[in-house]
Write a protein that holds these residues in place. Structure first.
Motif, PDB file in Angstrom:
ATOM      1  N   GLY A 100       0.783  -1.225   0.000  1.00 22.94           N
ATOM      2  CA  GLY A 100       0.000   0.000   0.000  1.00 22.94           C
ATOM      3  C   GLY A 100       0.820   1.282   0.000  1.00 22.94           C
ATOM      4  N   ARG A 119      -0.014   4.060  -2.595  1.00 22.91           N
ATOM      5  CA  ARG A 119      -1.285   4.758  -2.444  1.00 22.91           C
ATOM      6  C   ARG A 119      -1.159   5.900  -1.456  1.00 22.91           C
ATOM      7  N   GLU A 120      -0.335   5.699  -0.435  1.00 19.02           N
ATOM      8  CA  GLU A 120      -0.179   6.764   0.550  1.00 19.02           C
ATOM      9  C   GLU A 120       0.873   7.788   0.124  1.00 19.02           C
ATOM     10  N   PRO A 174       2.499   8.616  -3.267  1.00 18.96           N
ATOM     11  CA  PRO A 174       2.610   8.336  -4.709  1.00 18.96           C
ATOM     12  C   PRO A 174       4.007   8.594  -5.262  1.00 18.96           C
ATOM     13  N   TYR A 207       0.897  -1.163  -4.822  1.00 12.63           N
ATOM     14  CA  TYR A 207      -0.325  -0.577  -5.347  1.00 12.63           C
ATOM     15  C   TYR A 207      -1.598  -1.262  -4.866  1.00 12.63           C
ATOM     16  N   PRO A 227      -4.468  -2.039  -2.238  1.00 10.82           N
ATOM     17  CA  PRO A 227      -4.943  -1.297  -1.073  1.00 10.82           C
ATOM     18  C   PRO A 227      -4.599  -2.055   0.199  1.00 10.82           C
TER      19      PRO A 227
END
Lengths: 494, 208, 97
Positions: free
Chosen positions: A370, A373-374, A376, A439, A441
């Motif tokens: 993840g 996502r946090e 980029p 990538y 979640p």
């Protein structure tokens, strides 16, 4: 005899200036670290001093570009090959130092020692790159190794750190014994200790010293095989890489690797080595195949990110060995490969350093879940590094692999080149796994607090830009690398 | 003892060299097979002393002296020191779970390695006879020749050894040092003797 | 001369064997010292063969290197024993592939 070289070429001290500057800086850092020991000021000031030392060494080396010269009875040989590899190692060290700028708090104990050992190690690396004598080469390798043992054990309270360092030391010291034996026999076979003059049996043409030559090359190959981490001698690599603190791992995977390849290229492409080139090519070709296969296959099953990168680094050693055995264009391709490998590997380790800077050392693959996502930007940088490792077009890794594999094909190693391409395809699995993990979640977790620091941005941006430049417009650097290695090739093709 | 050629019959020197060579091999075998680290250190001492006899026979007395000074004087003593340090610390030094090497293993393996060496030596049968040294090392001029070569042809290496010893001293002191500031002490372990770091540094400084 | 070289190769082999077979870390370090001694002997032998000083000068510097390396090795062994309790390579179990 002295005067003309003195007038046209660089002065003797100028040739040795970069290592000298680094040794002096290391002493200054050691002394400065005594004041306000353990304070934030001490760490920041010594880090800036060390960075300054690297910058000065860089400038001193840059002065020598295209101004070849030798000094100190031929022990220092500042040709373009040495300067090029030296610059690469200096930049790598500078980038690692820049990467820890801004979060020095975590590296409490042994800060001054770590910095000074790194600078001394870099001085040893520069000595290896510019060595004109066997003994200077050996001592350069010893300096960088002994500093690397200390750096690996930096977190001396952590079992894994000490254990990794011990395994590194025992195998490394054994490799040093092999190297010294090889140097002794090379001296015995040729009667000289100068690398350039290392020609078979000059003085004793009526005697058959072939056995001595073969023993010398055998011992040297085993010793250097350990130092570059080729397969039967690779076992220390994952242990040392996992045991060392992550920034140190970045240093070992980049600067130390540059030195190891500079040493093997220098020793293979001597008159002694080229006299037995076919045999060396056979042995190194087998080693290259083993290294590529084992490195990639074992990397597939790793769950620890640092260990995975260690096996990936073994795999890249295999690709580069293909260049080492290809006299036409190979050495230059290896230099270019190093230039494309160094930013990617430092960048990948630095991402790990950055996300763990406020918490604990993160090194499991699961820790990356993840991430993109946090954060980029971090994720994107990591994607570029992984793509470059694979050798996807547009990145530097592609040009580098193209250069090495085409050099191998040019020299008739079609099968090995095909094996390299197949193994690169295999490597897609574990490199893209990292991207996939970043990538998908995941439950919200914070890797680090606060905005990205200036040093972190600088290092990641530099690495990404360098990789893209080497991928899109490699012309000048590739030409430079090929030119720098041309003297070595000429020796073999004569 | 120094001026060997001429003053001592050649047969005696070759006998001495064979005896010393066998002694060196015996010492090395003791190192590999010793059940306790202490005995291995003694084996190293035998090897070192026998080799220094060989150096004298090879007309290299200076390196023989350095061998005795550094190896017997510093390295062996340092090893003994550490063996004692770890041993006093609860007799744990010898608890090697796999135990010492079995003799048959040692002999078989050495024989295998040695065969390779002998095959090499077979080709070496035509090795040239020793050239007469330009300057006999036994005279003051010989020592001077070593010094001049060291500081003229090998100046960079000489300085590099200094840098190497600095790096080794920093690494050894740091690694063996018990407690650094800002570092948690490990409660599970007793405070080890701080002399270890000093000893490591001492070895580094004595070496040149 | 060949005899001395055979001695050097034999010592080197025995030392290498010790590093590979033994599990006591101190004995492994001592075996490495035997290997380095063999290399120094080879340097001195070739120095005698050529009648030049180079081999002996290299030998002197190599002795210094061997001493420095052993200092770092022993420091690491001490740090290891402090953590694990015994100088035994089989106690190295934190890292595995």
């Amino acid at each position: 005899m002295l005067a003309p070289t003195f007038l046209t070429g660089p002065a003797p001290l100028e040739l040795a200036l970069a290592p000298l500057v680094l040794v002096i800086t290391a002493c200054v850092v050691l002394a400065a670290a005594l004041f306000r020991r353990g304070s934030e000021e001490e760490r920041l000031v010594t880090l800036l001093v060390a960075l300054g030392g690297c910058a000065m060494a860089f400038l001193a080396l840059l002065q020598l570009l295209d101004r070849p010269g030798e000094a100190f009875a031929g022990e220092i040989q500042a040709d373009n090959f040495g300067v090029y590899t030296g610059l690469l190692a200096t930049v790598a060290t500078g980038l690692v130092l820049l990467g820890v700028l801004g979060h020095t708090r975590r590296y409490g104990a042994g800060w001054g020692e770590a910095l000074s050992l790194m600078l001394l190690s870099l001085a040893g690396i520069l000595l290896v790159c510019m060595a004109g004598g066997l003994l200077a080469l050996f001592l350069g390798i010893e300096i960088l190794s002994v500093a690397a043992y200390g750096l690996t054990a930096l977190t001396r309270r952590r079992g894994r750190s000490v254990e990794g360092a011990l395994r590194y030391l025992i195998l490394g010291a054994m490799a040093s014994a092999f190297l010294l034996m090889g140097i002794a026999f090379a001296y015995g076979a040729t009667g000289t200790t100068s690398i350039a003059a290392l020609a078979p049996a000059q003085k004793l043409a009526h005697l058959d010293l072939t056995a001595l030559e073969l023993l010398a090359l055998g011992f040297l190959l085993v010793g250097l095989g350990f130092k570059i981490g080729a397969v039967p001698f690779h076992t220390w690599v994952p242990d040392a890489y996992e045991g060392a603190p992550t920034p140190i791992t970045g240093f070992m995977a980049s600067a130390v690797k540059v030195a190891a390849f500079a040493a093997i290229l220098r020793l293979v492409y001597t008159p002694l080595g080229t006299a037995h080139l076919a045999g060396l090519q056979n042995v190194l070709g087998v080693l290259a195949a083993l290294t590529m296969v084992l490195g990639n296959l074992v990397a597939l099953v790793q769950t620890n990110f640092k260990r995975m990168l260690a096996y990936s680094s073994i795999a890249h050693t295999g690709y580069m060995l293909l260049g080492v055995i290809s006299p036409a264009g190979g050495p230059g391709a290896v230099l270019f490969y190093l230039a494309a490998y160094v930013p990617a590997v430092i960048g990948a380790f630095m991402v790990l350093v950055i996300i763990g800077r406020d918490t604990e050392d993160l090194e499991e693959l699961g820790d990356l879940r993840g991430l993109a996502r946090e954060h980029p930007a971090l994720g994107l940088a990591m994607v570029v590094f992984m793509l470059s490792f694979i050798g996807v077009p547009v990145t530097g890794g592609f040009t580098a692999k193209l250069a090495v594999f085409s050099a191998a094909v040019d020299n008739g190693y079609v099968l090995l080149a095909v094996l390299g391409i197949v193994m690169s395809v295999v490597s897609v699995a574990y490199y893209l796994n990292v991207v996939r993990l970043m990538y998908i979640p995941a439950a919200q977790r914070s890797w680090y607090r606060g905005p990205a620091r200036i040093g972190e941005r600088a290092i990641l941006a530099t690495a990404v830009v360098v990789l893209l430049v080497l991928g899109l417009v490699p012309g000048e650097v590739l030409e430079g690398a090929l030119d720098a290695a041309r003297p070595l090739e000429l020796l073999a093709l004569k | 003892m120094i001026v060997l050629e001429g003053s001592i019959p050649a047969a005696l020197t070759s006998l001495l060299s064979v005896v010393a060579g066998l002694g060196a091999i015996a010492g090395a075998l003791v190192v590999v097979t010793a059940p306790r680290a202490f005995r291995a250190v003694m084996g190293l001492l035998i090897t070192v002393v026998c080799l220094s006899i060989e150096y004298v026979l090879l007309a290299a007395p200076v390196i023989a002296f350095i061998q005795i000074l550094v190896y017997a004087g510093a390295v062996v003593v340092l090893f003994l020191f550490v063996v004692m340090l770890l041993d006093l610390d609860g007799s744990r030094a010898e608890s090697s779970s796999r135990g010492p090497v079995r003799w048959e293993w040692a002999i078989g393996g050495t024989a295998a390695f040695f065969m390779i060496g002998v095959c090499g030596i077979y080709y070496l049968a035509k090795l040239p006879a020793p050239a007469a040294p330009a300057v006999s090392e036994a005279t003051p001029d010989g020592v001077q020749a070593i010094g001049v070569t060291l500081l003229r042809d090998y100046l960079v290496s000489f300085e590099a050894v200094a840098v190497f010893l600095l790096a080794a001293a920093v690494a050894a002191i740091y690694v063996a040092h018990a407690h650094g500031r800002g570092e948690k002490a490990d409660p599970a372990e007793p405070d080890p003797a701080p002399e270890a770091g000093a000893a490591g540094a001492a070895a580094g400084k004595e070496a040149p | 001369m060949s005899g001395y070289l055979a001695l050097s190769l034999a010592l080197f082999s025995i030392g290498a064997l010790g590093v590979v077979l033994r599990r006591n870390l101190l004995v492994m370090l001592i075996s490495i010292e035997v290997m380095l001694n063999a290399a120094i002997l080879a340097l001195v032998v070739f120095s005698r063969m050529y009648g030049s000083v180079d081999g002996r000068v290299m030998g002197i510097l190599a002795i210094a290197v061997a001493a420095g390396e052993v200092a770092v090795g022993l420091a690491l062994v001490i740090a290891f024993v402090r953590l694990r309790g015994r100088p035994d390579a089989t106690a190295m179990d934190l890292l595995k592939w």
